[in-house]
Write a protein that holds these residues in place. Structure first.
Motif, PDB file in Angstrom:
ATOM      1  N   PRO A 170       0.832  -1.221   0.000  1.00  0.00           N
ATOM      2  CA  PRO A 170       0.000   0.000   0.000  1.00  0.00           C
ATOM      3  C   PRO A 170       0.861   1.263   0.000  1.00  0.00           C
ATOM      4  O   PRO A 170       1.995   1.251   0.463  1.00  0.00           O
ATOM      5  CB  PRO A 170      -0.789  -0.129   1.301  1.00  0.00           C
ATOM      6  CG  PRO A 170       0.102  -0.923   2.207  1.00  0.00           C
ATOM      7  CD  PRO A 170       0.846  -1.884   1.327  1.00  0.00           C
ATOM      8  N   ARG A 244      -9.490   5.711   2.187  1.00  0.00           N
ATOM      9  CA  ARG A 244      -9.363   4.622   3.158  1.00  0.00           C
ATOM     10  C   ARG A 244     -10.020   3.340   2.665  1.00  0.00           C
ATOM     11  O   ARG A 244      -9.699   2.250   3.143  1.00  0.00           O
ATOM     12  CB  ARG A 244      -9.959   5.035   4.508  1.00  0.00           C
ATOM     13  CG  ARG A 244      -9.148   6.086   5.238  1.00  0.00           C
ATOM     14  CD  ARG A 244      -9.623   6.286   6.670  1.00  0.00           C
ATOM     15  NE  ARG A 244      -8.838   7.335   7.320  1.00  0.00           N
ATOM     16  CZ  ARG A 244      -9.220   8.589   7.445  1.00  0.00           C
ATOM     17  NH1 ARG A 244     -10.416   8.949   6.976  1.00  0.00           N
ATOM     18  NH2 ARG A 244      -8.461   9.483   8.021  1.00  0.00           N
ATOM     19  N   SER A 245     -10.941   3.462   1.731  1.00  0.00           N
ATOM     20  CA  SER A 245     -11.641   2.282   1.211  1.00  0.00           C
ATOM     21  C   SER A 245     -10.883   1.595   0.081  1.00  0.00           C
ATOM     22  O   SER A 245     -11.301   0.542  -0.396  1.00  0.00           O
ATOM     23  CB  SER A 245     -13.034   2.691   0.707  1.00  0.00           C
ATOM     24  OG  SER A 245     -12.934   3.464  -0.494  1.00  0.00           O
ATOM     25  N   ARG A 246      -9.764   2.167  -0.345  1.00  0.00           N
ATOM     26  CA  ARG A 246      -9.025   1.621  -1.479  1.00  0.00           C
ATOM     27  C   ARG A 246      -7.921   0.683  -0.988  1.00  0.00           C
ATOM     28  O   ARG A 246      -7.127   1.016  -0.111  1.00  0.00           O
ATOM     29  CB  ARG A 246      -8.394   2.753  -2.293  1.00  0.00           C
ATOM     30  CG  ARG A 246      -9.382   3.818  -2.745  1.00  0.00           C
ATOM     31  CD  ARG A 246     -10.386   3.298  -3.729  1.00  0.00           C
ATOM     32  NE  ARG A 246      -9.765   2.945  -4.999  1.00  0.00           N
ATOM     33  CZ  ARG A 246     -10.424   2.876  -6.153  1.00  0.00           C
ATOM     34  NH1 ARG A 246     -11.722   3.115  -6.197  1.00  0.00           N
ATOM     35  NH2 ARG A 246      -9.786   2.541  -7.248  1.00  0.00           N
ATOM     36  N   ASN A 247      -7.864  -0.502  -1.597  1.00  0.00           N
ATOM     37  CA  ASN A 247      -6.931  -1.538  -1.160  1.00  0.00           C
ATOM     38  C   ASN A 247      -5.461  -1.136  -1.290  1.00  0.00           C
ATOM     39  O   ASN A 247      -4.628  -1.548  -0.499  1.00  0.00           O
ATOM     40  CB  ASN A 247      -7.163  -2.832  -1.952  1.00  0.00           C
ATOM     41  CG  ASN A 247      -8.493  -3.474  -1.613  1.00  0.00           C
ATOM     42  OD1 ASN A 247      -8.996  -3.308  -0.499  1.00  0.00           O
ATOM     43  ND2 ASN A 247      -9.077  -4.201  -2.554  1.00  0.00           N
ATOM     44  N   LEU A 248      -5.128  -0.340  -2.302  1.00  0.00           N
ATOM     45  CA  LEU A 248      -3.729  -0.002  -2.549  1.00  0.00           C
ATOM     46  C   LEU A 248      -3.240   1.199  -1.748  1.00  0.00           C
ATOM     47  O   LEU A 248      -2.095   1.610  -1.876  1.00  0.00           O
ATOM     48  CB  LEU A 248      -3.522   0.268  -4.051  1.00  0.00           C
ATOM     49  CG  LEU A 248      -3.690  -0.956  -4.959  1.00  0.00           C
ATOM     50  CD1 LEU A 248      -3.660  -0.541  -6.422  1.00  0.00           C
ATOM     51  CD2 LEU A 248      -2.597  -1.981  -4.682  1.00  0.00           C
ATOM     52  N   ASP A 250      -2.534   3.016   1.963  1.00  0.00           N
ATOM     53  CA  ASP A 250      -2.307   2.767   3.387  1.00  0.00           C
ATOM     54  C   ASP A 250      -3.251   3.669   4.189  1.00  0.00           C
ATOM     55  O   ASP A 250      -3.090   4.901   4.174  1.00  0.00           O
ATOM     56  CB  ASP A 250      -0.852   3.080   3.732  1.00  0.00           C
ATOM     57  CG  ASP A 250      -0.500   2.706   5.178  1.00  0.00           C
ATOM     58  OD1 ASP A 250      -1.411   2.682   6.027  1.00  0.00           O
ATOM     59  OD2 ASP A 250       0.688   2.452   5.446  1.00  0.00           O
ATOM     60  N   PRO A 251      -4.232   3.113   4.893  1.00  0.00           N
ATOM     61  CA  PRO A 251      -5.225   3.947   5.583  1.00  0.00           C
ATOM     62  C   PRO A 251      -4.648   4.790   6.711  1.00  0.00           C
ATOM     63  O   PRO A 251      -5.275   5.749   7.153  1.00  0.00           O
ATOM     64  CB  PRO A 251      -6.239   2.920   6.113  1.00  0.00           C
ATOM     65  CG  PRO A 251      -5.467   1.646   6.211  1.00  0.00           C
ATOM     66  CD  PRO A 251      -4.471   1.675   5.093  1.00  0.00           C
TER      67      PRO A 251
END
Length: 494
Positions: A170, A244-248, A250-251
């Motif tokens: 990420p 924050r909802s995107r897999n790639l 880093d939240p």
């Protein structure tokens, strides 16, 4: 803003347009973009640029640029009836009365300013099929996606572009927040795409970027004219929630980069409680002064640039202060608008009553009322995340000497890096002599010095992504370079 002058001036106006279509008359074209042409003045010519942007609620944003005079995004107001167009730029004491021709490709008429009345033809500037740096548009070496996200509190949908570096992630990520005035996702003006260049630079080097059309611009819903700085903070928070909802992504490493008023929006968001607080903030020409003080200083700069004498400066500032006092001391919008419109017509007997009412409505808008009393310093102590604050010494709109020191002092509970950039203007362009030469013409560019500072500071406060594995001959496992060296290698391969 490119822009060296106020995007925030109190007389920042949009014009309300009625477009009646009579039987047999050709429909009035929707005007969108920039019109430019040479204005003949004693001793030569000056290029004028008029920007018109239609908003989703049926209104327009209008502004004047005169690059040689370093005038940029000077507020303009306009009236369109059929194919007749009238533009008024009160701060410059100027007007343009003309016709819309050739489906909107030409605006022909007469330009008037003190001591000068001349014919003027403005030609619609076609969008160049190039990227922000003037090179042909090629497939970028990263992921690029048109996205839509929601601000649920405001019940609006916002549209933008998400760019994600190549590799597994990420990645750290940022949301870009524009300066005052409705702008598209690239913060484009003239031939400069400020956010387009910034996003491209960061994404190529390992940082995901979300940039989006402001409310009512492009494909985004909402009405920019009724939004306050706090409302725009909600759009920034919605952008962070989307990332924050995107897999790639880093939240834990999502930050905000704001320009001008956008920087203050970012700092407001950082002063909020979890979970909407950004991991870091980059302030590009953020304001430290109160809104009222900012507007007064901008008014002074305008008067200086148009060559006003001391008596004219005093009269203009007295009137400016009188209008501000009316707005601040009259909470009832209808009463305030009546008083403001009456004062505007007393100050300018040639001002059309309808235009005076439209201007009064803008001056008493939620944004104007909020900004007049907005004091950025009051919330700065609540910011706990790292902050990079950059201001250019050539910025005529947000002077570093006053604004940067206030920001640095107020951010006492945050790790702050504050820096003045020599010969960089409000739009983070270097001196024009340092612009790249493309096809024989110098093209505006984002300051390379500023890009390097922003990128490296973000990596100092996040995790630098590991480089992609490189396959050696004979399929032997490749040794991974250190992140620092890999980043320098990527820069060298530009």
């Amino acid at each position: 803003m490119k822009k060296a002058l106020p995007a925030l001036a109190l007389l920042f106006l949009v014009f309300w347009v009625s477009m009646p279509v009579l039987a047999g008359d050709p429909p009035t074209p929707v005007l969108n973009g920039q019109w430019r042409g040479p204005l003949k003045v004693p001793g030569g010519t000056l290029e004028l640029i008029i920007t018109l942007v239609p908003l989703s609620n049926g209104t327009y944003y209008a502004a004047l640029d005169a690059p040689k005079q370093r005038i940029s995004r000077m507020p303009a107001e306009a009236e369109i009836k059929g194919n007749d167009i009238t533009l008024r730029i009160e701060q410059a004491g100027s007007s343009f009365v003309g016709k819309i021709k050739d489906g909107g490709k030409l605006l022909t008429g007469t330009w008037a300013q003190p001591g000068l009345t001349v014919p003027l033809t403005l030609t619609h500037a076609a969008a160049a099929p190039t990227t922000a740096n003037g090179k042909p548009r090629l497939t970028p070496p990263y992921r690029e996606e048109e996205v839509i996200f929601n601000n649920n509190n405001a019940k609006i949908r916002l549209s933008g572009t998400l760019t994600v570096p190549a590799g597994p992630g990420p990645f750290p990520a940022v949301v870009l927040l524009s300066d005052a005035g409705p702008q598209d996702r690239d913060a484009e003006q003239q031939e400069y795409r400020m956010f387009g260049q910034l996003a491209d630079h960061l994404t190529r080097r390992g940082i995901a970027v979300l940039r989006f059309d402001d409310r009512g611009v492009g494909k985004s819903q909402g009405n920019y004219l009724t939004a306050t700085t706090t409302d725009l903070m909600g759009d920034a928070q919605a952008g962070m929630a989307f990332l924050r909802s995107r897999n790639l992504v880093d939240p834990q490493q999502i930050g905000l980069i704001g320009h001008g008023e956008g920087a203050n929006v970012a700092l407001l968001a950082a002063a909020q409680s979890e979970p909407v607080r950004p991991a870091f903030v980059v302030s590009l020409a953020g304001y430290g002064l109160t809104g009222r003080a900012v507007l007064v200083r901008q008014q002074l700069e305008i008067l200086r640039l148009i060559g006003a004498n001391p008596a004219q400066v005093k009269a203009a500032l007295d009137f400016h202060e009188r209008v501000i006092d009316i707005v601040r001391q009259t909470p009832n919008d209808n009463q305030a608008r009546g008083k403001v419109a009456a004062n505007l017509r007393l100050n300018n007997i040639d001002l059309d009553p309808q235009m005076a009412r439209a201007r009064a409505a803008q001056l008493t808008s939620p944004w104007s009322r909020f900004f007049l009393d907005f004091d950025p310093s009051l919330k700065l102590a609540e910011v706990k995340c790292p902050v990079l604050a950059l201001n250019g010494t050539a910025d005529l709109q947000v002077t570093p000497a006053q604004n940067l020191s206030i920001l640095k002092k107020g951010l006492k509970n945050s790790h702050v890096k504050a820096k003045k950039l020599s010969d960089v203007n409000h739009w983070f362009q270097p001196d024009e002599k340092d612009w790249p030469l493309i096809n024989g013409t110098q093209q505006p560019t984002f300051s390379p010095k500023a890009l390097d500072l922003v990128r490296e500071w973000i990596f100092d406060n996040t995790t630098r992504p590991a480089p992609l594995p490189v396959t050696e001959p004979r399929s032997t496992p490749a040794k991974l370079k250190s992140p620092k060296k890999a980043d320098k290698a990527a820069q060298a391969s530009r």
